[in-house]
Write a protein that holds these residues in place. Sequence first.
Motif, PDB file in Angstrom:
ATOM      1  N   PHE A   1       0.825  -1.212   0.000  1.00 53.25           N
ATOM      2  CA  PHE A   1       0.000   0.000   0.000  1.00 53.25           C
ATOM      3  C   PHE A   1       0.862   1.265   0.000  1.00 53.25           C
ATOM      4  O   PHE A   1       0.525   2.265  -0.638  1.00 53.25           O
ATOM      5  N   SER A   2       1.981   1.216   0.730  1.00 53.35           N
ATOM      6  CA  SER A   2       2.869   2.374   0.772  1.00 53.35           C
ATOM      7  C   SER A   2       3.469   2.654  -0.597  1.00 53.35           C
ATOM      8  O   SER A   2       3.488   3.808  -1.067  1.00 53.35           O
ATOM      9  N   GLU A   3       3.961   1.613  -1.246  1.00 54.11           N
ATOM     10  CA  GLU A   3       4.561   1.794  -2.571  1.00 54.11           C
ATOM     11  C   GLU A   3       3.504   2.231  -3.586  1.00 54.11           C
ATOM     12  O   GLU A   3       3.777   3.076  -4.451  1.00 54.11           O
TER      13      GLU A   3
ATOM     14  N   ASN B   1      10.659   4.352   0.399  1.00 47.66           N
ATOM     15  CA  ASN B   1      11.842   4.998   0.990  1.00 47.66           C
ATOM     16  C   ASN B   1      12.053   4.626   2.459  1.00 47.66           C
ATOM     17  O   ASN B   1      12.744   5.327   3.190  1.00 47.66           O
ATOM     18  N   VAL B   2      11.441   3.543   2.901  1.00 50.45           N
ATOM     19  CA  VAL B   2      11.599   3.091   4.294  1.00 50.45           C
ATOM     20  C   VAL B   2      11.975   1.618   4.289  1.00 50.45           C
ATOM     21  O   VAL B   2      11.318   0.808   3.635  1.00 50.45           O
ATOM     22  N   SER B   3      13.008   1.271   5.022  1.00 47.95           N
ATOM     23  CA  SER B   3      13.412  -0.125   5.184  1.00 47.95           C
ATOM     24  C   SER B   3      13.266  -0.500   6.649  1.00 47.95           C
ATOM     25  O   SER B   3      13.896   0.118   7.514  1.00 47.95           O
ATOM     26  N   GLY B   4      12.419  -1.465   6.911  1.00 45.64           N
ATOM     27  CA  GLY B   4      12.221  -1.888   8.300  1.00 45.64           C
ATOM     28  C   GLY B   4      13.503  -2.435   8.897  1.00 45.64           C
ATOM     29  O   GLY B   4      14.374  -2.958   8.197  1.00 45.64           O
ATOM     30  N   SER B   5      13.611  -2.326  10.210  1.00 45.51           N
ATOM     31  CA  SER B   5      14.800  -2.833  10.902  1.00 45.51           C
ATOM     32  C   SER B   5      14.829  -4.353  10.861  1.00 45.51           C
ATOM     33  O   SER B   5      13.786  -5.013  10.782  1.00 45.51           O
ATOM     34  N   THR B   6      16.014  -4.915  10.927  1.00 41.95           N
ATOM     35  CA  THR B   6      16.164  -6.363  10.993  1.00 41.95           C
ATOM     36  C   THR B   6      15.801  -6.843  12.398  1.00 41.95           C
ATOM     37  O   THR B   6      15.714  -6.051  13.342  1.00 41.95           O
TER      38      THR B   6
END
Length: 251
Positions: A28-30, A96-101
Amino acid sequence: MNNELDQLRYSATKPLFWHRLIFTTQVFSEYSNNNKHYLPYLSSLDDQQSLKKWLGEQGRSMDELTADWFKELRAFFQTLLPKEADFIAGHLTGYNVSGSTSRQMQETFGLSQKHYAVFIDQLSYKSARLDGDRYPLLKSLWETTHMDCEEGLSHSARISKHLLEEGKGIEEIARRRKLKANTIKEHILECVLITDWPYFKRYIRAQHFTACHELLETNPSVKYAEAKTLIDDLDFFTFRLVEIERMRRYG
């Protein structure tokens, strides 16, 4: 007791829902940023097809679904403790957001690997208890995921369940599936235990059902060996079904 049964019922659903929650948020974000070129959080074609199918089943435009998804997500976060909401948000992936591992999140929240897994399990389970009227998309995603996880049943028991719900008898299913009749009865027991399946009364005598309930009401600890001396022609399958039903009802 019912909580323990729910934990058993949803044991496979919870981890898959967690990943689908993150993946759906990414999609949804993309979409809202008109970005078609990104690496999906869940990269397998099966996962992507499952989400595509779920989106199609909603029968609404992507613009509407996107707006409502984030509205529901915000409302859900407001029901959580700040730490819980931050924990979920820290995993989310989108434009533009990458979730934390998992390792980064463990360090951020000071969690061991075991406690990290428990935290995810607890938060996923909260999703199972959401009000479908207030959170229709989150609830729908949960229910679809649960169905994809065989409703918490073994694969074989779920096949038997569908055949039983079509009105087929125990012996008929056993012949069709080339299994023993007792195996189909075990599947019925599994359905009642895991899913609170209401159709079991078709497969036991009404008088035995009543007699077992009355006996267990007066003596909850009675065993089958004693019960069959008090109730004529009582079989273990019937006795165990009534035991399970009472366990679900009274704990």
